[in-house]
Design a protein around this motif. Structure first.
Motif, PDB file in Angstrom:
ATOM      1  N   TRP A 149       0.852  -1.113   0.012  1.00 45.62           N
ATOM      2  CA  TRP A 149       0.013  -0.186   0.038  1.00 45.62           C
ATOM      3  C   TRP A 149       0.909   1.310   0.028  1.00 45.62           C
ATOM      4  O   TRP A 149       0.460   2.304  -0.903  1.00 45.62           O
ATOM      5  CB  TRP A 149      -0.993  -0.144   1.056  1.00 45.62           C
ATOM      6  CG  TRP A 149      -1.756   1.496   1.580  1.00 45.62           C
ATOM      7  CD1 TRP A 149      -2.134   2.235   0.625  1.00 45.62           C
ATOM      8  CD2 TRP A 149      -1.632   1.851   2.918  1.00 45.62           C
ATOM      9  NE1 TRP A 149      -2.678   3.305   1.671  1.00 45.62           N
ATOM     10  CE2 TRP A 149      -2.507   2.787   2.757  1.00 45.62           C
ATOM     11  CE3 TRP A 149      -1.479   1.452   4.112  1.00 45.62           C
ATOM     12  CZ2 TRP A 149      -2.890   3.685   3.888  1.00 45.62           C
ATOM     13  CZ3 TRP A 149      -1.655   2.076   5.337  1.00 45.62           C
ATOM     14  CH2 TRP A 149      -2.351   3.218   5.149  1.00 45.62           C
ATOM     15  N   MET A 150       1.657   1.401   1.116  1.00 46.92           N
ATOM     16  CA  MET A 150       2.671   2.624   1.064  1.00 46.92           C
ATOM     17  C   MET A 150       3.497   2.638  -0.233  1.00 46.92           C
ATOM     18  O   MET A 150       3.637   3.642  -0.751  1.00 46.92           O
ATOM     19  CB  MET A 150       3.727   2.351   2.310  1.00 46.92           C
ATOM     20  CG  MET A 150       2.900   2.339   3.600  1.00 46.92           C
ATOM     21  SD  MET A 150       3.890   2.650   4.965  1.00 46.92           S
ATOM     22  CE  MET A 150       4.656   4.056   4.795  1.00 46.92           C
ATOM     23  N   GLU A 151       4.050   1.475  -0.559  1.00 45.63           N
ATOM     24  CA  GLU A 151       4.891   1.703  -2.197  1.00 45.63           C
ATOM     25  C   GLU A 151       4.101   2.173  -3.001  1.00 45.63           C
ATOM     26  O   GLU A 151       4.257   3.045  -3.926  1.00 45.63           O
ATOM     27  CB  GLU A 151       5.332   0.298  -2.364  1.00 45.63           C
ATOM     28  CG  GLU A 151       6.540  -0.025  -1.302  1.00 45.63           C
ATOM     29  CD  GLU A 151       7.047  -1.748  -1.726  1.00 45.63           C
ATOM     30  OE1 GLU A 151       6.467  -2.347  -2.519  1.00 45.63           O
ATOM     31  OE2 GLU A 151       8.300  -1.852  -1.202  1.00 45.63           O
ATOM     32  N   LYS A 152       2.706   1.783  -3.538  1.00 42.11           N
ATOM     33  CA  LYS A 152       1.925   2.310  -4.306  1.00 42.11           C
ATOM     34  C   LYS A 152       1.626   3.808  -4.261  1.00 42.11           C
ATOM     35  O   LYS A 152       1.864   4.592  -5.057  1.00 42.11           O
ATOM     36  CB  LYS A 152       0.629   1.356  -4.457  1.00 42.11           C
ATOM     37  CG  LYS A 152      -0.237   1.566  -5.561  1.00 42.11           C
ATOM     38  CD  LYS A 152      -1.396   0.719  -5.619  1.00 42.11           C
ATOM     39  CE  LYS A 152      -2.335   1.239  -6.706  1.00 42.11           C
ATOM     40  NZ  LYS A 152      -2.731   2.352  -7.067  1.00 42.11           N
ATOM     41  N   TRP A 153       1.166   3.935  -2.970  1.00 40.89           N
ATOM     42  CA  TRP A 153       0.534   5.349  -2.515  1.00 40.89           C
ATOM     43  C   TRP A 153       1.552   6.206  -2.773  1.00 40.89           C
ATOM     44  O   TRP A 153       1.485   7.341  -3.407  1.00 40.89           O
ATOM     45  CB  TRP A 153       0.038   5.403  -1.271  1.00 40.89           C
ATOM     46  CG  TRP A 153      -0.888   6.469  -0.940  1.00 40.89           C
ATOM     47  CD1 TRP A 153      -2.016   6.731  -1.242  1.00 40.89           C
ATOM     48  CD2 TRP A 153      -0.335   7.916  -0.257  1.00 40.89           C
ATOM     49  NE1 TRP A 153      -2.465   8.063  -0.788  1.00 40.89           N
ATOM     50  CE2 TRP A 153      -1.439   8.661  -0.026  1.00 40.89           C
ATOM     51  CE3 TRP A 153       1.179   8.017   0.313  1.00 40.89           C
ATOM     52  CZ2 TRP A 153      -1.109   9.949   0.634  1.00 40.89           C
ATOM     53  CZ3 TRP A 153       1.198   9.288   1.215  1.00 40.89           C
ATOM     54  CH2 TRP A 153      -0.016  10.243   1.209  1.00 40.89           C
ATOM     55  N   LEU A 154       2.856   5.854  -2.057  1.00 39.44           N
ATOM     56  CA  LEU A 154       4.101   7.017  -2.200  1.00 39.44           C
ATOM     57  C   LEU A 154       4.702   7.019  -3.899  1.00 39.44           C
ATOM     58  O   LEU A 154       5.117   8.053  -4.272  1.00 39.44           O
ATOM     59  CB  LEU A 154       5.394   6.716  -1.297  1.00 39.44           C
ATOM     60  CG  LEU A 154       4.761   6.685   0.143  1.00 39.44           C
ATOM     61  CD1 LEU A 154       5.903   6.100   1.093  1.00 39.44           C
ATOM     62  CD2 LEU A 154       4.720   8.142   0.655  1.00 39.44           C
ATOM     63  N   GLY A 155       4.710   5.872  -4.191  1.00 39.23           N
ATOM     64  CA  GLY A 155       5.074   5.848  -5.993  1.00 39.23           C
ATOM     65  C   GLY A 155       4.228   6.374  -6.546  1.00 39.23           C
ATOM     66  O   GLY A 155       4.819   7.012  -7.798  1.00 39.23           O
ATOM     67  N   GLU A 156       3.042   6.936  -6.188  1.00 32.23           N
ATOM     68  CA  GLU A 156       2.134   7.673  -7.296  1.00 32.23           C
ATOM     69  C   GLU A 156       2.447   9.124  -6.976  1.00 32.23           C
ATOM     70  O   GLU A 156       1.867  10.070  -7.541  1.00 32.23           O
ATOM     71  CB  GLU A 156       0.753   7.667  -6.628  1.00 32.23           C
ATOM     72  CG  GLU A 156       0.155   6.014  -7.291  1.00 32.23           C
ATOM     73  CD  GLU A 156      -1.170   5.657  -6.979  1.00 32.23           C
ATOM     74  OE1 GLU A 156      -1.884   6.193  -6.093  1.00 32.23           O
ATOM     75  OE2 GLU A 156      -1.420   4.524  -7.522  1.00 32.23           O
ATOM     76  N   GLY A 157       3.399   9.531  -6.159  1.00 30.52           N
ATOM     77  CA  GLY A 157       3.809  10.841  -5.869  1.00 30.52           C
ATOM     78  C   GLY A 157       3.101  11.470  -4.618  1.00 30.52           C
ATOM     79  O   GLY A 157       3.045  12.680  -4.445  1.00 30.52           O
TER      80      GLY A 157
END
Length: 93
Positions: free
Chosen positions: A51-59
């Motif tokens: 979740w964090m990787e996706k959320w943060l990866g989206e900027g």
């Protein structure tokens, strides 16, 4: 209420503010359950990581998260109830 539990919660919030996934994950049990205020539920540390990787990866970034001055009184009560429900360090002996 244990000072250690408060510092763990503060570390969790700080990790989100700094976008440090490992800092957040260090505060969580392997079988944790995180429920976002808008509904999604993440079960287990591995799913929180995704979740964090996706959320943060989206900027996305947490720009502000000050629990002490949060206007969401019900949320603060829930956090306090959660912390109060956990055993104190000296209770585990």
């Amino acid at each position: 209420m244990s000072t250690n539990l408060i510092s763990i919660f503060e570390q969790y919030v700080s990790g989100w503010k700094r976008a440090e996934i490992e800092t957040v994950l260090e505060t969580l049990d392997e079988d944790c359950i995180i429920t976002e205020c808008c509904g999604p539920v993440y079960r287990g540390r591995d799913n929180v990581r995704l979740w964090m990787e996706k959320w943060l990866g989206e900027g996305n970034r947490v720009l502000e998260w000050d629990v002490r001055t949060c206007g969401e009184l019900d949320w603060i009560r829930e956090v306090k109830a959660f912390l109060a429900a956990l055993p104190d360090e000296d209770d585990s002996a």
